[in-house]
Design a protein around this motif. Structure first.
Motif, PDB file in Angstrom:
ATOM      1  N   SER A   8       0.855  -1.028   0.120  1.00  0.00           N
ATOM      2  CA  SER A   8      -0.051  -0.100  -0.118  1.00  0.00           C
ATOM      3  C   SER A   8       0.792   1.241  -0.006  1.00  0.00           C
ATOM      4  O   SER A   8       1.776   1.376   0.369  1.00  0.00           O
ATOM      5  N   ASN A   9       0.278   2.355  -0.470  1.00  0.00           N
ATOM      6  CA  ASN A   9       0.908   3.621  -0.495  1.00  0.00           C
ATOM      7  C   ASN A   9       0.318   4.048   1.008  1.00  0.00           C
ATOM      8  O   ASN A   9      -0.716   3.476   1.806  1.00  0.00           O
ATOM      9  N   ARG A  10       0.676   5.306   1.461  1.00  0.00           N
ATOM     10  CA  ARG A  10       0.238   5.811   2.916  1.00  0.00           C
ATOM     11  C   ARG A  10      -1.073   6.283   2.958  1.00  0.00           C
ATOM     12  O   ARG A  10      -1.885   5.938   4.018  1.00  0.00           O
ATOM     13  N   LEU A  11      -1.775   6.652   1.785  1.00  0.00           N
ATOM     14  CA  LEU A  11      -2.961   7.066   1.805  1.00  0.00           C
ATOM     15  C   LEU A  11      -4.028   5.621   1.962  1.00  0.00           C
ATOM     16  O   LEU A  11      -4.825   5.504   2.665  1.00  0.00           O
ATOM     17  N   GLN A  12      -3.623   4.676   1.191  1.00  0.00           N
ATOM     18  CA  GLN A  12      -4.354   3.331   1.497  1.00  0.00           C
ATOM     19  C   GLN A  12      -4.230   2.840   2.792  1.00  0.00           C
ATOM     20  O   GLN A  12      -5.204   2.120   3.418  1.00  0.00           O
ATOM     21  N   LEU A  13      -2.927   2.867   3.335  1.00  0.00           N
ATOM     22  CA  LEU A  13      -2.589   2.158   4.788  1.00  0.00           C
ATOM     23  C   LEU A  13      -3.456   3.196   5.726  1.00  0.00           C
ATOM     24  O   LEU A  13      -4.139   2.529   6.608  1.00  0.00           O
ATOM     25  N   ARG A  14      -3.518   4.403   5.502  1.00  0.00           N
ATOM     26  CA  ARG A  14      -4.343   5.193   6.520  1.00  0.00           C
ATOM     27  C   ARG A  14      -5.885   4.917   6.479  1.00  0.00           C
ATOM     28  O   ARG A  14      -6.594   4.789   7.336  1.00  0.00           O
ATOM     29  N   ASP A  15      -6.374   4.730   5.360  1.00  0.00           N
ATOM     30  CA  ASP A  15      -7.856   4.328   5.266  1.00  0.00           C
ATOM     31  C   ASP A  15      -8.031   2.945   5.750  1.00  0.00           C
ATOM     32  O   ASP A  15      -8.981   2.557   6.392  1.00  0.00           O
ATOM     33  N   LYS A  16      -7.160   1.940   5.562  1.00  0.00           N
ATOM     34  CA  LYS A  16      -7.371   0.652   5.979  1.00  0.00           C
ATOM     35  C   LYS A  16      -7.370   0.577   7.451  1.00  0.00           C
ATOM     36  O   LYS A  16      -8.111   0.047   8.086  1.00  0.00           O
ATOM     37  N   LEU A  17      -6.483   1.353   8.031  1.00  0.00           N
ATOM     38  CA  LEU A  17      -6.213   1.597   9.407  1.00  0.00           C
ATOM     39  C   LEU A  17      -7.491   2.072  10.319  1.00  0.00           C
ATOM     40  O   LEU A  17      -7.857   1.701  11.487  1.00  0.00           O
ATOM     41  N   LYS A  19     -10.376   2.271   9.046  1.00  0.00           N
ATOM     42  CA  LYS A  19     -11.702   1.495   9.193  1.00  0.00           C
ATOM     43  C   LYS A  19     -11.709   0.273  10.084  1.00  0.00           C
ATOM     44  O   LYS A  19     -12.388   0.166  11.048  1.00  0.00           O
ATOM     45  N   LEU A  20     -10.401  -0.251  10.106  1.00  0.00           N
ATOM     46  CA  LEU A  20      -9.927  -1.428  11.030  1.00  0.00           C
ATOM     47  C   LEU A  20     -10.108  -0.825  12.554  1.00  0.00           C
ATOM     48  O   LEU A  20     -10.410  -1.766  13.261  1.00  0.00           O
ATOM     49  N   LEU A  21      -9.524   0.106  13.021  1.00  0.00           N
ATOM     50  CA  LEU A  21      -9.484   0.707  14.177  1.00  0.00           C
ATOM     51  C   LEU A  21     -10.569   1.593  14.548  1.00  0.00           C
ATOM     52  O   LEU A  21     -10.729   1.892  15.730  1.00  0.00           O
ATOM     53  N   ASP A  22     -11.427   1.955  13.693  1.00  0.00           N
ATOM     54  CA  ASP A  22     -12.480   2.664  13.955  1.00  0.00           C
ATOM     55  C   ASP A  22     -12.222   4.239  14.275  1.00  0.00           C
ATOM     56  O   ASP A  22     -12.287   4.666  15.338  1.00  0.00           O
ATOM     57  N   LEU A  23     -11.107   4.730  13.650  1.00  0.00           N
ATOM     58  CA  LEU A  23     -10.490   6.110  14.093  1.00  0.00           C
ATOM     59  C   LEU A  23     -10.659   7.089  12.890  1.00  0.00           C
ATOM     60  O   LEU A  23      -9.981   6.589  11.723  1.00  0.00           O
ATOM     61  N   ASP A  24     -11.004   8.225  13.217  1.00  0.00           N
ATOM     62  CA  ASP A  24     -11.504   9.172  12.297  1.00  0.00           C
ATOM     63  C   ASP A  24     -10.176  10.163  12.116  1.00  0.00           C
ATOM     64  O   ASP A  24      -9.993  11.138  11.052  1.00  0.00           O
ATOM     65  N   ASN A  25      -9.227  10.143  13.095  1.00  0.00           N
ATOM     66  CA  ASN A  25      -8.348  11.287  13.089  1.00  0.00           C
ATOM     67  C   ASN A  25      -6.869  10.757  12.653  1.00  0.00           C
ATOM     68  O   ASN A  25      -6.048  11.659  12.972  1.00  0.00           O
ATOM     69  N   LEU A  26      -6.653   9.757  11.951  1.00  0.00           N
ATOM     70  CA  LEU A  26      -5.514   9.277  11.538  1.00  0.00           C
ATOM     71  C   LEU A  26      -4.951  10.196  10.195  1.00  0.00           C
ATOM     72  O   LEU A  26      -5.618  10.583   9.468  1.00  0.00           O
ATOM     73  N   THR A  27      -3.817  10.505  10.375  1.00  0.00           N
ATOM     74  CA  THR A  27      -3.360  11.114   9.101  1.00  0.00           C
ATOM     75  C   THR A  27      -2.200  10.565   8.176  1.00  0.00           C
ATOM     76  O   THR A  27      -1.842   9.434   8.871  1.00  0.00           O
ATOM     77  N   ILE A  28      -2.031  10.939   7.225  1.00  0.00           N
ATOM     78  CA  ILE A  28      -1.139  10.343   6.211  1.00  0.00           C
ATOM     79  C   ILE A  28       0.248  10.437   6.843  1.00  0.00           C
ATOM     80  O   ILE A  28       0.901   9.643   6.892  1.00  0.00           O
TER      81      ILE A  28
END
Length: 145
Positions: A8-17, A19-28
């Motif tokens: 993954s690139n960083r955007l894909q990883l942020r989106d995955k995490l 959703k997985l962790l139910d966190l809206d405040n993760l940044t790239i």
């Protein structure tokens, strides 16, 4: 927990995490992948000199996420997009290698890795002895064979 996410690139990883962790405040900026680390390493090691006025060229064996991260830091990225798996000596001799200098060969996760890609990367490194060879990471749990 540290993730060694190579595909993954960083955007894909942020989106995955997110959703997985139910966190809206993760940044790239909080995401550090081996692809991003490889791109930043190349950026540091291959700063184009002012006289050259060209973007360094990087041959990548890996996922689109790896290619995107390397492009995002300013490099020309090219890959082997050939469906053939093998490569005979005659095919290697006839292969159309780029005339432009290759500054680095980067090898990451490639689910379609084959002998042909290995042969092409090997010749590119022979033709460009000053080129860097970068592997995104060793993974003791992703063994082949």
């Amino acid at each position: 927990k540290i993730f060694t996410e190579r595909a993954s690139n960083r955007l894909q990883l942020r989106d995955k995490l997110s959703k997985l962790l139910d966190l809206d405040n993760l940044t790239i900026d909080q995401m550090v992948t081996s692809s991003y680390s490889a791109a930043k390493y190349l950026q540091r090691e291959l700063r184009p000199s002012l006289e050259e006025k060209r973007r360094p060229r990087v041959h990548v064996i890996g996922t689109s996420g790896l290619c995107e991260e390397i492009r995002n830091v300013g490099f020309n990225v090219y890959t082997t997009e050939d469906p053939k798996c093998g490569m005979s000596r005659d095919e290697l001799a006839e292969y159309s290698f780029p005339e432009e200098k290759t500054d680095a060969v980067v090898v990451g996760l490639d689910n379609d890795f084959n002998y042909r890609k290995l042969c092409i990367a090997n010749v590119l490194l022979q033709q460009n002895p000053d080129a860097l060879l970068v592997a995104t990471n060793e993974d003791a749990y992703d063994l082949v064979g």
